[in-house]
Design an enzyme around this catalytic site. Sequence first.
Site, PDB file in Angstrom:
ATOM      1  CE  LYS A   4     -43.446  -3.276  79.667  1.00  0.00           C
ATOM      2  NZ  LYS A   4     -44.225  -3.100  78.428  1.00  0.00           N
ATOM      3  CG  ASP A  39     -44.133   0.345  77.352  1.00  0.00           C
ATOM      4  OD1 ASP A  39     -43.619   1.353  76.825  1.00  0.00           O
ATOM      5  OD2 ASP A  39     -43.758  -0.825  77.109  1.00  0.00           O
ATOM      6  CE  LYS A  98     -41.998   0.482  73.451  1.00  0.00           C
ATOM      7  NZ  LYS A  98     -42.710  -0.403  74.391  1.00  0.00           N
ATOM      8  CG  ASP A 125     -48.873  12.842  66.488  1.00  0.00           C
ATOM      9  OD1 ASP A 125     -48.603  13.677  65.613  1.00  0.00           O
ATOM     10  OD2 ASP A 125     -49.919  12.174  66.505  1.00  0.00           O
ATOM     11  CB  THR A 170     -50.020  15.860  68.706  1.00  0.00           C
ATOM     12  OG1 THR A 170     -50.525  16.695  67.664  1.00  0.00           O
ATOM     13  CG2 THR A 170     -51.045  14.771  69.009  1.00  0.00           C
ATOM     14  CB  THR A 223     -34.303  -4.026  71.709  1.00  0.00           C
ATOM     15  OG1 THR A 223     -35.666  -4.266  72.027  1.00  0.00           O
ATOM     16  CG2 THR A 223     -33.651  -3.287  72.840  1.00  0.00           C
ATOM     17  NE  ARG A 281     -42.095 -13.068  76.279  1.00  0.00           N
ATOM     18  CZ  ARG A 281     -41.446 -12.970  75.117  1.00  0.00           C
ATOM     19  NH1 ARG A 281     -41.650 -13.886  74.179  1.00  0.00           N
ATOM     20  NH2 ARG A 281     -40.619 -11.989  74.898  1.00  0.00           N
TER      21      ARG A 281
HETATM   22  O1  C5P Z   1     -41.949 -11.144  78.230  1.00  0.00           O
HETATM   23  P1  C5P Z   1     -40.805 -10.183  78.335  1.00  0.00           P
HETATM   24  O2  C5P Z   1     -40.083 -10.258  79.667  1.00  0.00           O
HETATM   25  O3  C5P Z   1     -39.868 -10.278  77.150  1.00  0.00           O
HETATM   26  O4  C5P Z   1     -41.496  -8.755  78.292  1.00  0.00           O
HETATM   27  C1  C5P Z   1     -40.776  -7.584  78.148  1.00  0.00           C
HETATM   28  C2  C5P Z   1     -41.694  -6.414  78.142  1.00  0.00           C
HETATM   29  O5  C5P Z   1     -40.921  -5.264  77.872  1.00  0.00           O
HETATM   30  C3  C5P Z   1     -42.767  -6.465  77.068  1.00  0.00           C
HETATM   31  O6  C5P Z   1     -43.909  -5.779  77.587  1.00  0.00           O
HETATM   32  C4  C5P Z   1     -42.176  -5.685  75.926  1.00  0.00           C
HETATM   33  O7  C5P Z   1     -43.151  -5.031  75.146  1.00  0.00           O
HETATM   34  C5  C5P Z   1     -41.327  -4.659  76.670  1.00  0.00           C
HETATM   35  N1  C5P Z   1     -40.187  -4.150  75.927  1.00  0.00           N
HETATM   36  C6  C5P Z   1     -39.176  -4.942  75.412  1.00  0.00           C
HETATM   37  N2  C5P Z   1     -38.140  -4.386  74.731  1.00  0.00           N
HETATM   38  C7  C5P Z   1     -38.082  -3.066  74.573  1.00  0.00           C
HETATM   39  C8  C5P Z   1     -39.092  -2.255  75.088  1.00  0.00           C
HETATM   40  C9  C5P Z   1     -40.142  -2.835  75.774  1.00  0.00           C
HETATM   41  O8  C5P Z   1     -39.191  -6.141  75.566  1.00  0.00           O
HETATM   42  N3  C5P Z   1     -37.053  -2.534  73.920  1.00  0.00           N
END
Ligand code: C5P
Length: 243
Positions: free
Chosen positions: A46, A74, A76, A79, A83, A127, A219
């Site tokens: 991603k 990703d 997101k 608009d 567009t 979220t 992470r």
């Molecule tokens: O580090 P971690 O496992 O929390 O990363 C989750 C990834 O998913 C990040 O790139 C974050 O931007 C993305 N994400 C999220 N919650 C969402 C949508 C996307 O954590 N609702």
Amino acid sequence: MTSETSLLSTRAVPPRERLIAALDVPSPDDARRLVTALGDAVCFYKLGFELLMSGAYFALADELAGAGKKLFLDLKLYDIPETVGRAMRSLRARRAQFVTVHYGARVLEAACRERGELGILAVTVLTSIGPDDLRDLGYPAGVAAEQLVIERARRAFEIGCEGVVASPLEAARIRAAVGPKLAIVTPGIRPATAADDQRRVATPRAAFESGADYIVVGRPIRDAVDPRGAALAIQETIASVFA
Ligand code: C5P
């Protein structure tokens, strides 16, 4: 079969492609280093906002696709429908599996009209949105984020979206409401012991047992002492869940 395992994804996806590693790093070189370290442990990535701002997002995306990796862009998008439709028309030549678009029925319709082979994942309700944010957005007291998530997931499916991004804690209700064809992609995945800023989390196994088709992991892989080992451990879990 238990009631939990009955929610298991029935999509024809090789188990190893169910793990999507988030390349949440500041530069393409950092991304390349992580991809090289992970090797064949990860085949789906991603690419999010942090890399987009580095300025070399699409060059990196093309490079990874050329190396045989699957991609989740990703972006997101949001608009006016015109567009977003035009942006999707520009994007659809890319070799990527998924692109995120924020919910808005007409916005998603425009995106779906122009998507080509790209799969549109709808972002239903972020979220991070809580009751106070919903009031601030003008929703009456009593409207819960989860209710909006389910309604929007159902609508996104009707419009033709490939799937939704959702918390693993929402996956089971979405699956029950929308059925097996909608792809559910869940971030917020943690090994049992982790402690950080993600609140609505689940382990890889629990996410799949709640109906997720794919998990997004950032992470726990990126920051591991041994990123490849961390990814392989998740792949082992996935293989056992879908054995
Ligand atoms: O580090 P971690 O496992 O929390 O990363 C989750 C990834 O998913 C990040 O790139 C974050 O931007 C993305 N994400 C999220 N919650 C969402 C949508 C996307 O954590 N609702």
